[in-house]
Design a protein around this motif. Structure first.
Motif, PDB file in Angstrom:
ATOM      1  N   LEU A   1      25.359 -18.628  -2.831  1.00 56.12           N
ATOM      2  CA  LEU A   1      24.840 -18.242  -4.139  1.00 56.12           C
ATOM      3  C   LEU A   1      25.852 -17.373  -4.887  1.00 56.12           C
ATOM      4  CD1 LEU A   1      22.519 -18.075  -6.199  1.00 56.12           C
ATOM      5  CD2 LEU A   1      21.538 -16.264  -4.794  1.00 56.12           C
ATOM      6  N   LEU A   2      26.427 -16.404  -4.196  1.00 55.68           N
ATOM      7  CA  LEU A   2      27.416 -15.528  -4.824  1.00 55.68           C
ATOM      8  C   LEU A   2      28.648 -16.327  -5.264  1.00 55.68           C
ATOM      9  CD1 LEU A   2      28.408 -12.772  -5.695  1.00 55.68           C
ATOM     10  CD2 LEU A   2      29.114 -12.345  -3.320  1.00 55.68           C
ATOM     11  N   ARG A   3      29.145 -17.216  -4.428  1.00 57.66           N
ATOM     12  CA  ARG A   3      30.305 -18.037  -4.807  1.00 57.66           C
ATOM     13  C   ARG A   3      29.989 -18.913  -6.022  1.00 57.66           C
ATOM     14  NH1 ARG A   3      30.993 -17.943   0.702  1.00 57.66           N
ATOM     15  NH2 ARG A   3      30.003 -19.924   1.080  1.00 57.66           N
ATOM     16  N   TYR A   4      28.776 -19.441  -6.094  1.00 53.35           N
ATOM     17  CA  TYR A   4      28.360 -20.251  -7.241  1.00 53.35           C
ATOM     18  C   TYR A   4      28.349 -19.405  -8.515  1.00 53.35           C
ATOM     19  CZ  TYR A   4      25.584 -23.640  -9.917  1.00 53.35           C
ATOM     20  OH  TYR A   4      25.141 -24.535 -10.864  1.00 53.35           O
TER      21      TYR A   4
ATOM     22  N   PHE B   1      20.200 -16.535 -14.670  1.00 52.92           N
ATOM     23  CA  PHE B   1      19.904 -16.724 -13.249  1.00 52.92           C
ATOM     24  C   PHE B   1      20.327 -18.090 -12.730  1.00 52.92           C
ATOM     25  CE2 PHE B   1      17.005 -13.160 -13.799  1.00 52.92           C
ATOM     26  CZ  PHE B   1      17.155 -12.508 -12.599  1.00 52.92           C
ATOM     27  N   VAL B   2      20.622 -18.075 -11.455  1.00 49.94           N
ATOM     28  CA  VAL B   2      20.831 -19.272 -10.658  1.00 49.94           C
ATOM     29  C   VAL B   2      19.825 -19.170  -9.521  1.00 49.94           C
ATOM     30  CG1 VAL B   2      22.457 -20.354  -9.060  1.00 49.94           C
ATOM     31  CG2 VAL B   2      23.273 -19.483 -11.238  1.00 49.94           C
ATOM     32  N   VAL B   3      19.267 -20.294  -9.117  1.00 54.91           N
ATOM     33  CA  VAL B   3      18.303 -20.273  -8.018  1.00 54.91           C
ATOM     34  C   VAL B   3      18.765 -21.177  -6.885  1.00 54.91           C
ATOM     35  CG1 VAL B   3      16.331 -19.695  -9.477  1.00 54.91           C
ATOM     36  CG2 VAL B   3      16.864 -22.094  -9.029  1.00 54.91           C
TER      37      VAL B   3
ATOM     38  N   GLU C   1      28.698  -8.862 -14.705  1.00 52.89           N
ATOM     39  CA  GLU C   1      28.117  -8.126 -13.579  1.00 52.89           C
ATOM     40  C   GLU C   1      27.259  -9.073 -12.748  1.00 52.89           C
ATOM     41  OE1 GLU C   1      24.858  -4.594 -12.654  1.00 52.89           O
ATOM     42  OE2 GLU C   1      25.346  -5.071 -14.726  1.00 52.89           O
ATOM     43  N   VAL C   2      27.523  -9.090 -11.430  1.00 56.56           N
ATOM     44  CA  VAL C   2      26.625  -9.797 -10.513  1.00 56.56           C
ATOM     45  C   VAL C   2      25.397  -8.916 -10.395  1.00 56.56           C
ATOM     46  CG1 VAL C   2      26.286 -10.652  -8.169  1.00 56.56           C
ATOM     47  CG2 VAL C   2      28.535 -10.870  -9.264  1.00 56.56           C
ATOM     48  N   HIS C   3      24.244  -9.495 -10.707  1.00 59.05           N
ATOM     49  CA  HIS C   3      23.017  -8.712 -10.817  1.00 59.05           C
ATOM     50  C   HIS C   3      21.931  -9.300  -9.914  1.00 59.05           C
ATOM     51  CE1 HIS C   3      19.551  -6.808 -12.690  1.00 59.05           C
ATOM     52  NE2 HIS C   3      20.380  -6.038 -13.381  1.00 59.05           N
ATOM     53  N   SER C   4      21.402  -8.483  -9.045  1.00 58.90           N
ATOM     54  CA  SER C   4      20.185  -8.818  -8.301  1.00 58.90           C
ATOM     55  C   SER C   4      20.239 -10.124  -7.521  1.00 58.90           C
ATOM     56  CB  SER C   4      18.988  -8.852  -9.256  1.00 58.90           C
ATOM     57  OG  SER C   4      18.825  -7.632  -9.903  1.00 58.90           O
ATOM     58  N   ILE C   5      21.032 -10.161  -6.490  1.00 57.29           N
ATOM     59  CA  ILE C   5      21.020 -11.323  -5.582  1.00 57.29           C
ATOM     60  C   ILE C   5      19.957 -11.078  -4.514  1.00 57.29           C
ATOM     61  CG2 ILE C   5      22.281 -12.458  -3.733  1.00 57.29           C
ATOM     62  CD1 ILE C   5      24.697 -12.451  -5.377  1.00 57.29           C
ATOM     63  N   ALA C   6      19.141 -12.099  -4.267  1.00 62.22           N
ATOM     64  CA  ALA C   6      18.110 -11.994  -3.241  1.00 62.22           C
ATOM     65  C   ALA C   6      17.888 -13.351  -2.581  1.00 62.22           C
ATOM     66  CB  ALA C   6      16.793 -11.511  -3.852  1.00 62.22           C
TER      67      ALA C   6
END
Length: 149
Positions: free
Chosen positions: A82-85, A41-43, A63-68
């Motif tokens: 967040l996605l770019r990071y 995870f990244v926060v 896999e990009v998993h669970s972005i919120a």
């Protein structure tokens, strides 16, 4: 980091003590993170509060998993940053030519970053949990891919 983001907002790798905040945030959107390691995870942190999170899961493929993003912080570019990071974390591994996948109910969000939608039948080919799911034929998740260059 997106220059349009407020200066007190920062993106960082998740720490073990962030897991409860991540779980609460993901549950807001009914996102399943069972089996995802905190290290994946990244926060996004605003002050002392976790306002966004996402993960890259590396199995047979990334896999990009669970972005919120917390509802009060949506529409501010946090999700895109967040996605770019997360994608930079993959690029740093020098896996040029690989495809990064995601399963999502928000395909437009991912299209803005360059993901393309694949045939829904690829879900069963890519993910074992999809192949064995009795709701595969009625699933509303899109399968998307971004080729890393």
């Amino acid at each position: 980091m997106n220059p349009d983001l407020n200066s007190d907002i920062r993106i960082r790798d998740a720490l073990p003590e962030d897991i409860l905040s991540i779980q609460v945030l993901m549950s807001t959107y009914f996102l399943d993170i069972e089996g995802v390691l905190v290290e994946d995870f990244v926060v996004v942190q605003s002050g002392e509060k976790i306002v966004g999170a996402g993960a890259i899961v590396n199995g047979r493929f990334p896999e990009v998993h669970s972005i919120a993003v917390h509802p009060n912080y949506r529409g501010k570019g946090i999700g895109s940053s967040l996605l770019r990071y997360l994608l930079l974390r993959i690029k740093s591994r020098n896996d040029a030519g690989i495809c990064v996948y995601t399963r999502t109910t928000s395909p437009l969000f991912f299209e803005k970053v360059g993901f393309i939608e694949l045939d829904p039948a690829t879900k069963a080919e890519l993910w074992e949990d999809c192949a064995s799911c009795d709701r595969l034929s009625t699933c509303r998740q899109s399968v998307m891919c971004l080729k890393q260059e």
